[in-house]
Design a protein around this motif. Structure first.
Motif, PDB file in Angstrom:
ATOM      1  N   TRP A   1       0.904   8.529   4.088  1.00  0.00           N
ATOM      2  CA  TRP A   1       1.044   7.073   4.143  1.00  0.00           C
ATOM      3  C   TRP A   1       1.060   6.625   2.684  1.00  0.00           C
ATOM      4  O   TRP A   1       0.153   6.970   1.908  1.00  0.00           O
ATOM      5  N   THR A   2       2.100   5.892   2.297  1.00  0.00           N
ATOM      6  CA  THR A   2       2.322   5.656   0.868  1.00  0.00           C
ATOM      7  C   THR A   2       2.488   4.179   0.523  1.00  0.00           C
ATOM      8  O   THR A   2       2.942   3.386   1.345  1.00  0.00           O
TER       9      THR A   2
ATOM     10  N   GLU B   1       5.288   5.194   5.788  1.00  0.00           N
ATOM     11  CA  GLU B   1       4.669   6.407   6.329  1.00  0.00           C
ATOM     12  C   GLU B   1       5.773   7.453   6.400  1.00  0.00           C
ATOM     13  O   GLU B   1       6.779   7.228   7.075  1.00  0.00           O
ATOM     14  N   LYS B   2       5.628   8.543   5.687  1.00  0.00           N
ATOM     15  CA  LYS B   2       6.720   9.510   5.688  1.00  0.00           C
ATOM     16  C   LYS B   2       6.263  10.945   5.481  1.00  0.00           C
ATOM     17  O   LYS B   2       5.281  11.204   4.794  1.00  0.00           O
ATOM     18  N   GLU B   3       7.024  11.852   6.084  1.00  0.00           N
ATOM     19  CA  GLU B   3       6.719  13.273   5.971  1.00  0.00           C
ATOM     20  C   GLU B   3       7.305  13.798   4.672  1.00  0.00           C
ATOM     21  O   GLU B   3       8.472  13.551   4.367  1.00  0.00           O
TER      22      GLU B   3
ATOM     23  N   ASN C   1       6.873   1.996  10.562  1.00  0.00           N
ATOM     24  CA  ASN C   1       5.517   2.546  10.477  1.00  0.00           C
ATOM     25  C   ASN C   1       4.758   2.367  11.781  1.00  0.00           C
ATOM     26  O   ASN C   1       5.114   1.525  12.607  1.00  0.00           O
ATOM     27  N   LYS C   2       3.684   3.126  11.926  1.00  0.00           N
ATOM     28  CA  LYS C   2       2.907   3.055  13.160  1.00  0.00           C
ATOM     29  C   LYS C   2       1.569   2.344  12.973  1.00  0.00           C
ATOM     30  O   LYS C   2       0.964   1.887  13.931  1.00  0.00           O
ATOM     31  N   MET C   3       1.096   2.257  11.731  1.00  0.00           N
ATOM     32  CA  MET C   3      -0.259   1.771  11.459  1.00  0.00           C
ATOM     33  C   MET C   3      -0.239   0.435  10.731  1.00  0.00           C
ATOM     34  O   MET C   3       0.671   0.173   9.947  1.00  0.00           O
ATOM     35  N   PRO C   4      -1.282  -0.381  10.929  1.00  0.00           N
ATOM     36  CA  PRO C   4      -1.459  -1.531  10.042  1.00  0.00           C
ATOM     37  C   PRO C   4      -2.043  -1.046   8.713  1.00  0.00           C
ATOM     38  O   PRO C   4      -2.710  -0.012   8.679  1.00  0.00           O
ATOM     39  N   HIS C   5      -1.775  -1.774   7.627  1.00  0.00           N
ATOM     40  CA  HIS C   5      -2.304  -1.404   6.314  1.00  0.00           C
ATOM     41  C   HIS C   5      -2.666  -2.664   5.534  1.00  0.00           C
ATOM     42  O   HIS C   5      -2.240  -3.761   5.894  1.00  0.00           O
ATOM     43  N   ASN C   6      -3.410  -2.478   4.455  1.00  0.00           N
ATOM     44  CA  ASN C   6      -3.688  -3.584   3.539  1.00  0.00           C
ATOM     45  C   ASN C   6      -3.887  -3.005   2.157  1.00  0.00           C
ATOM     46  O   ASN C   6      -3.637  -1.815   1.940  1.00  0.00           O
ATOM     47  N   ILE C   7      -4.318  -3.818   1.197  1.00  0.00           N
ATOM     48  CA  ILE C   7      -4.538  -3.282  -0.155  1.00  0.00           C
ATOM     49  C   ILE C   7      -5.764  -3.912  -0.790  1.00  0.00           C
ATOM     50  O   ILE C   7      -5.986  -5.123  -0.680  1.00  0.00           O
ATOM     51  N   ASP C   8      -6.583  -3.054  -1.393  1.00  0.00           N
ATOM     52  CA  ASP C   8      -7.743  -3.473  -2.176  1.00  0.00           C
ATOM     53  C   ASP C   8      -7.460  -3.013  -3.606  1.00  0.00           C
ATOM     54  O   ASP C   8      -7.389  -1.818  -3.869  1.00  0.00           O
TER      55      ASP C   8
ATOM     56  N   GLY D   1      -3.044   9.434   1.328  1.00  0.00           N
ATOM     57  CA  GLY D   1      -2.296   9.178   0.094  1.00  0.00           C
ATOM     58  C   GLY D   1      -2.168   7.717  -0.297  1.00  0.00           C
ATOM     59  O   GLY D   1      -1.377   7.386  -1.182  1.00  0.00           O
ATOM     60  N   MET D   2      -2.967   6.839   0.332  1.00  0.00           N
ATOM     61  CA  MET D   2      -2.785   5.408   0.067  1.00  0.00           C
ATOM     62  C   MET D   2      -3.616   4.925  -1.121  1.00  0.00           C
ATOM     63  O   MET D   2      -4.638   4.247  -0.965  1.00  0.00           O
ATOM     64  N   TYR D   3      -3.168   5.300  -2.330  1.00  0.00           N
ATOM     65  CA  TYR D   3      -3.824   4.823  -3.547  1.00  0.00           C
ATOM     66  C   TYR D   3      -2.829   4.870  -4.699  1.00  0.00           C
ATOM     67  O   TYR D   3      -1.792   5.547  -4.614  1.00  0.00           O
TER      68      TYR D   3
END
Ligand SMILES: [Cu+2]
Length: 497
Positions: A91-92, A77-79, A120-127, A177-179
């Motif tokens: 979020w990348t 996660e970055k500015e 990072n502050k958030m949980p993430h996953n990938i599809d 931006g998570m793709y």
């Protein structure tokens, strides 16, 4: 089935056409019959996938057998800048928008490691759309900050596939931006080309207006209403223009892997001045030929190919055209080489289509907005930023030298309408102007459209540039003055009798 592909290659090389081709194609069909059998089990030690940041694509695979491929992708996660002087917390996947490009081969077993950076502050996953299985990997890859997860899948189908985060609220993760794209090469590989590039569209929802300076937050309401502030290629305005434009030489083949992350919009992807010789639309295996504009759904991708024939700047756009010129969906492929007068006789189209992107960059604009934020804005900063903005916004009509066009567009150079009337100049830009007008004794009766898409800084800088150019008397317009005038309602139309 490596021996089959070797047989294919051997037939093509050794036997005369068309006998060789026929045998080669028969050899190619055999693995289809035997597909997914135990024969395409991974061969050899595991291989680490090469990942690349956009617009780069990992090199073609030379392997002629299925392997176990390890992909390690870290969420950050970055500015980062989203436009000149505007930043956004993205979020990348891998530190870039779109995320790292992944390239594997059909039949490979992919061992996927998803890491979520401890900062990072958030949980993430990938599809991954190239995965066969529930959620495309989402359920197996849910990862809290500071953790990592692992799952494996077999790349059964060749093609170009989108991947994205699918953690709730899914729309927000995608909008941030998570793709990215994963290419599953067919066993025989893709035909060789001179350039492969990775371009991905996305729509963005900021709290501030288009190009409003400073750090901007995510606006959930705008996202739900599908009213993006920005529509972008590769996550930032200017990601692929100026010095960062895509490059090719005349008479080369270019392959674009074009994705659309959405979250909301469908892209009418077009390259101004080029015709796609082939498009694998929807990322599927069939190719359409001679295509002008190809539709790329949200969560979809295409492979577009063409040959460069004439030098110049080719503008990649979403042909829903306000998105290109007013929301940022514009990139450039710069083609260098000798002219080809038999194909095209004209001059470069830069100034027609590029607007304020025609210059190398808008560096002076960001310098001015930084200085403005720090309270150190000088006249010189304003003039330089204003010059770049004027070139892209006003010069089409009033001309780069401010002289206008006789009888059509009034001059801004030594205009008696402007001199001593900064307030009137500001309202002209914000509200437009129509009706009878006299400038330096010349009559005009035309229409200037309102330019209220410009923000306060931009109007101030453009007019400061105008007042300090072409023999005009100088002076300064401040953003604060523009803000006040914008807040004052436009004068009501004169009552009719
Ligand atoms: Cu996420």
């Amino acid at each position: 089935m490596p021996w089959l592909e070797s047989l294919y290659g051997l037939c093509r090389r050794l036997l005369p056409q068309p006998v060789g081709a026929v045998i080669a194609w028969l050899a190619l069909l055999l693995p289809v019959v035997a597909a997914a059998g135990p024969a395409d089990a991974p061969i050899g030690p595991p291989i680490r996938a090469v990942l690349t940041a956009p617009p780069n694509v990992p090199p073609p695979l030379t392997r002629r057998h299925a392997a176990r491929v390890i992909v390690e992708l870290e969420v950050l996660e970055k500015e980062m800048p989203i436009s000149e002087g505007v930043s956004y917390t993205f979020w990348t996947f891998g530190g870039s928008v779109p995320g790292s490009f992944i390239r594997v081969r059909q039949g490979d077993t992919v061992e996927f490691h998803l890491k979520n950076h401890p900062g990072n502050k958030m949980p993430h996953n990938i599809d991954l759309h190239g995965v066969t299985g529930p959620g495309g990997g989402a359920a197996s890859s849910f990862t809290a900050p500071g953790h990592a997860s692992q799952f494996s899948f077999k790349a059964l189908n060749e093609g170009i596939y989108v991947y994205h985060c699918a953690t709730a609220p899914v729309g927000m993760h995608v909008a941030n931006g998570m793709y990215g794209l994963i290419l599953v090469e067919p066993p025989q590989g893709l035909p060789k080309v001179d350039h492969e590039y990775y371009v991905m569209q996305g729509d963005f929802y900021t709290t501030g207006r288009y190009r409003e300076k400073g750090a901007q937050g995510f606006d959930m309401e705008r996202a739900i209403d599908e009213r993006p502030t920005y529509v972008l290629f590769n996550g930032a305005e200017g990601a692929l223009t100026g010095e960062r434009a895509l490059q090719a030489k005349v008479n080369q083949t270019v392959r674009l892997f074009v994705g659309n992350g959405g979250p909301n919009l469908v892209s009418s992807f077009h390259v101004i001045g080029a015709i796609f010789e082939s498009v694998r639309f929807e990322g599927g295996s069939r190719a359409q030929t001679n295509v002008q504009t190809t539709l790329i759904p949200a969560g979809g991708a295409a492979i577009a190919e063409f040959r460069t024939r004439v030098p110049g700047s080719y503008v990649l756009v979403d042909h829903s055209i306000f998105r290109a010129f007013n929301k940022g969906a514009l990139a450039i492929l710069k083609v260098d080489g000798p002219p080809n007068l038999a194909v095209y006789s004209g001059k470069e189209l830069d100034s027609v289509y590029l607007g304020d992107r025609a210059g190398p960059n808008l560096g002076a604009v960001s310098r001015a907005s930084q200085a403005q934020a720090q309270g150190s804005l000088t006249l010189e900063d304003q003039v330089q930023a204003g010059q770049q903005l004027f070139a892209g916004t006003c010069s089409v009509c009033h001309q780069a030298n401010g002289a206008g066009l006789a009888g059509v567009f009034p001059p801004l150079a030594k205009s008696d309408y402007l001199v001593g009337e900064p307030r009137r100049a500001i309202t002209t830009v914000l509200n437009g102007l129509s009706g009878k007008l006299s400038v330096n004794g010349q009559e005009y009766q035309s229409v200037m459209p309102p330019m209220n898409q410009l923000n306060d800084d931009e109007v101030a800088n453009i007019l400061t540039y105008v007042y300090n150019s072409w023999g005009n008397p100088g002076g300064r317009i401040l953003a604060e003055t523009v803000r006040q005038i914008r807040a004052t309602p436009a004068p009501a139309a004169a009552p009719t009798h």
